[in-house]
Scaffold this motif. Structure first.
Motif, mmCIF file in Angstrom:
data_model
loop_
_atom_site.group_PDB
_atom_site.id
_atom_site.type_symbol
_atom_site.label_atom_id
_atom_site.label_comp_id
_atom_site.label_asym_id
_atom_site.label_seq_id
_atom_site.Cartn_x
_atom_site.Cartn_y
_atom_site.Cartn_z
ATOM 1 N N LEU A 7 6.729 -12.818 13.728
ATOM 2 C CA LEU A 7 6.955 -12.293 12.382
ATOM 3 C C LEU A 7 7.392 -10.835 12.421
ATOM 4 C CD1 LEU A 7 3.825 -13.866 10.657
ATOM 5 C CD2 LEU A 7 6.198 -14.572 10.329
ATOM 6 N N LEU A 48 5.685 -11.981 4.691
ATOM 7 C CA LEU A 48 5.853 -12.948 5.784
ATOM 8 C C LEU A 48 4.517 -13.422 6.331
ATOM 9 C CD1 LEU A 48 8.897 -11.791 7.965
ATOM 10 C CD2 LEU A 48 8.840 -13.296 5.982
ATOM 11 N N SER A 52 3.412 -17.262 6.352
ATOM 12 C CA SER A 52 3.130 -17.944 7.616
ATOM 13 C C SER A 52 1.835 -18.749 7.573
ATOM 14 C CB SER A 52 3.053 -16.921 8.755
ATOM 15 O OG SER A 52 1.837 -16.183 8.704
ATOM 16 N N LEU A 58 11.184 -20.025 9.489
ATOM 17 C CA LEU A 58 11.711 -18.738 9.055
ATOM 18 C C LEU A 58 13.203 -18.867 8.792
ATOM 19 C CD1 LEU A 58 10.077 -16.032 11.372
ATOM 20 C CD2 LEU A 58 9.764 -16.303 8.912
ATOM 21 N N LEU A 63 13.225 -14.747 4.240
ATOM 22 C CA LEU A 63 13.611 -13.445 4.778
ATOM 23 C C LEU A 63 14.303 -12.569 3.743
ATOM 24 C CD1 LEU A 63 14.808 -14.554 8.333
ATOM 25 C CD2 LEU A 63 12.719 -13.306 7.744
ATOM 26 N N ALA A 66 11.754 -11.302 1.244
ATOM 27 C CA ALA A 66 10.949 -10.279 1.916
ATOM 28 C C ALA A 66 11.703 -8.957 1.960
ATOM 29 C CB ALA A 66 10.585 -10.736 3.333
ATOM 30 N N GLY A 181 5.178 -14.446 -0.931
ATOM 31 C CA GLY A 181 5.195 -15.097 0.379
ATOM 32 C C GLY A 181 4.447 -16.410 0.362
#
Length: 322
Positions: A7, A48, A52, A58, A63, A66, A181
């Motif tokens: 990550l 992230l 997770s 991913l 992304l 984020a 997230g």
């Protein structure tokens, strides 16, 4: 679950390769500059980490949102530095000092717009919820900044009002990062809300720690001049607590009126406030409050599987102020 080092590598790669339009350079160079001078990437990292806990894939659907959180945060810093007349950010000249306030305002505006373009890459099934959380948070951050400015005209601000202000200005964006997230990762509604509460209390702890470090940190580590809150008579947690505890508030008001036209005067004012804080035990109070808020944050995620990553994150965020 995605490994923490994977990550972190994804975060590093994301911001090393982030792109903005080339022209006009005067508009977009400040954006590239703000991203290039780094920072801890707290908000995308937490996004992230929360993701997770619920997903192992991913891709741009997580992304880009984020990245949006960091881009939006950078936008707020561009404008915040103008309002605070800050010369340094992360050890480097601020955008308004480098390009002027007009460019900083305009580049901040386009940075805000860019953040929405990136948040819109969230998966379609959660996009309405993600946009709703993000937009509400964006407004709350602005509300927090207004409260912060309003407090400049008040001699005494109740601690409850101060905590409300930093809740809006700082904590909600960290909380939003955790919740977005989690939502994109496929968390249930109640799990996403627990992560929001974790992020909110941790965000409060982070701001109290920042206020503490503004008084006591090593400037090279802190990334900006120490004592900025004191010099600018900002209503920090430290000052708010000191005014709560002081029997003779005139000593504090007199120190606040000390001139700061040169380095010697700045240093003298900072030293005067350090003496006040130490005499009142404010530094120890701040450490206890940071610990209390961090413990509260972790209590919300105690029952979430594989939550060690959240414990590590909390420690990395406030550890310097312990």
């Amino acid at each position: 679950m995605i490994a923490e080092n994977e990550l972190n590598q994804a975060i590093d790669k994301l911001f090393a390769e982030i792109e903005f339009p080339e022209k006009p350079e005067g508009l977009y160079d400040p954006l590239r500059y703000m991203i290039s001078i780094g920072g801890k990437r707290i908000r995308p990292r937490l996004c992230l980490y929360a993701y997770s806990l619920f997903s192992d894939e991913l891709d741009e659907h997580i992304l880009e949102p984020a990245a949006a959180l960091e881009v939006f945060h950078s936008f707020t810093l561009l404008h915040d530095d103008i309002m605070d007349k800050s010369d340094k950010r992360r050890g480097e000249p601020t955008v308004w000092k480098k390009w002027g306030p007009d460019t900083a305002i305009l580049s901040g505006d386009v940075m805000s717009i860019d953040s929405y373009k990136r948040i819109a890459k969230a998966p379609l099934e959660v996009l309405p919820l993600v946009l709703s959380v993000f937009s509400k948070t964006a407004a709350q951050v602005c509300e927090g900044q207004q409260y912060d400015m309003d407090f400049e005209n008040e001699k005494i601000v109740p601690m409850s009002e101060y905590m409300k202000m930093i809740g809006n200005k700082t904590a909600v964006l960290i909380a939003c990062s955790a919740k977005i997230g989690a939502m994109i990762g496929g968390a249930a509604g109640f799990e996403a809300e627990l992560l929001y509460k974790y992020g909110y209390d941790l965000g409060l702890a982070f701001q109290v720690a920042d206020d503490f470090l503004d008084v006591y940190a090593d400037e090279k580590v802190f990334g900006k001049p120490v004592g900025g809150d004191i010099v600018n008579n900002k209503k920090s947690w430290m000052l708010t607590r000191a005014l709560e505890k002081a029997d003779d508030k005139k000593v504090i008001f007199k120190a606040a009126e000390m001139p700061v036209t040169d380095k010697a005067q700045r240093d003298a004012k900072i030293a005067a406030f350090r003496e006040i804080y130490e005499s009142l035990g404010v530094a120890e109070d701040a450490k206890q409050e940071i610990a209390r808020l961090t413990e509260s944050a972790l209590s919300y995620v105690a029952d979430i599987d594989k939550n060690d990553i959240l414990k590590h994150f909390a420690d990395s965020l406030v550890g310097r102020a312990k």
